[in-house]
Design an enzyme around this catalytic site. Structure first.
Site, PDB file in Angstrom:
ATOM      1  N   HIS A   1      -1.304  -9.288 -28.295  1.00 44.77           N
ATOM      2  CA  HIS A   1      -1.756  -9.577 -27.255  1.00 44.77           C
ATOM      3  C   HIS A   1      -0.896 -10.909 -26.128  1.00 44.77           C
ATOM      4  O   HIS A   1      -0.630  -9.969 -25.223  1.00 44.77           O
ATOM      5  CB  HIS A   1      -2.935 -10.197 -27.881  1.00 44.77           C
ATOM      6  CG  HIS A   1      -4.295  -9.480 -28.446  1.00 44.77           C
ATOM      7  ND1 HIS A   1      -4.423  -9.794 -29.699  1.00 44.77           N
ATOM      8  CD2 HIS A   1      -4.213  -8.411 -28.808  1.00 44.77           C
ATOM      9  CE1 HIS A   1      -5.464  -9.446 -29.886  1.00 44.77           C
ATOM     10  NE2 HIS A   1      -5.113  -7.917 -29.875  1.00 44.77           N
TER      11      HIS A   1
ATOM     12  N   LYS B   1     -17.227  -3.379 -35.518  1.00 44.58           N
ATOM     13  CA  LYS B   1     -16.328  -4.071 -36.765  1.00 44.58           C
ATOM     14  C   LYS B   1     -16.275  -5.206 -37.418  1.00 44.58           C
ATOM     15  O   LYS B   1     -15.940  -5.824 -37.448  1.00 44.58           O
ATOM     16  CB  LYS B   1     -15.010  -4.268 -35.153  1.00 44.58           C
ATOM     17  CG  LYS B   1     -13.745  -3.042 -34.132  1.00 44.58           C
ATOM     18  CD  LYS B   1     -12.747  -3.858 -34.025  1.00 44.58           C
ATOM     19  CE  LYS B   1     -11.615  -2.687 -33.905  1.00 44.58           C
ATOM     20  NZ  LYS B   1     -10.418  -3.207 -33.038  1.00 44.58           N
TER      21      LYS B   1
END
Ligand code: ADP
Length: 166
Positions: free
Chosen positions: A17, A41
């Site tokens: 990221h 999730k």
């Protein structure tokens, strides 16, 4: 002023990221890292914890803002006046899903453009889900996540794994 948004779950934030953020940040006046709750999730970290860990990781970058959001991603972009959405693409694993989401987002908001940056070769294998598996089993996380993330993961792992010698 050009604003881009990099949305994601960031559960947890990884150097993959970070790489996308550093490369995208130089292309825009402001880059907003937008963290969605994503209860579907079943995130390991709360939204607040994820925001805090990302804020620590990007503290030295000048034109970055970290914001949680709970609405449709394209609606969030409209709210902050951004025209570009950033995503990262790893070989083999991401294209189909990203393409599907991109087509849906284009239908919902034709004025927003998607910009995908290819994951760097050294980060191709890095995924938040794999990092969590490694952490729970006590594996080394050096070079994969920033130190505060590694510390938070070790804490979670210790809370999850009972000490068998006791
Ligand atoms: P999401 O649930 O939206 O996929 P993630 O936090 O898993 O949220 O990922 C956010 C974005 O970062 C996605 O575009 C994903 O493909 C990208 N990404 C994840 N890991 C990496 C990596 N190692 N290198 C480059 N991009 C990555």
């Amino acid at each position: 002023m050009t604003i881009a948004v990099y949305p994601g779950t960031f559960d947890p934030f990884t150097y993959g990221h970070m790489d996308i953020i550093e490369r995208a940040a130089v292309l825009f006046d402001e880059l907003i890292i937008a963290i969605y709750e994503n209860l579907a999730k079943h995130p390991l970290f709360s939204l607040e914890q994820r925001v805090e860990l990302v804020e620590k990781a990007v503290a030295d970058l000048p034109n970055i803002r970290v914001t949680p959001f709970k609405v449709l991603t394209v609606d969030f972009l409209h709210q902050v006046g951004a025209k570009v959405m950033i995503r990262g693409l790893r070989a083999n694993s991401d294209f189909e899903r990203e393409f599907e989401m991109a087509l849906m987002n284009k239908k919902l908001a034709p004025d927003i453009e998607l910009m995908c940056l290819m994951a760097s070769s050294q980060h191709q294998f890095l995924s938040s889900s794999l990092i969590k598996e490694v952490a729970v089993l006590g594996g080394r996380l050096e070079g994969m996540v920033p130190e505060p993330v590694a510390v938070a993961l070790r804490k979670k792992a210790a809370a999850k794994l009972p000490n068998v010698s006791e």
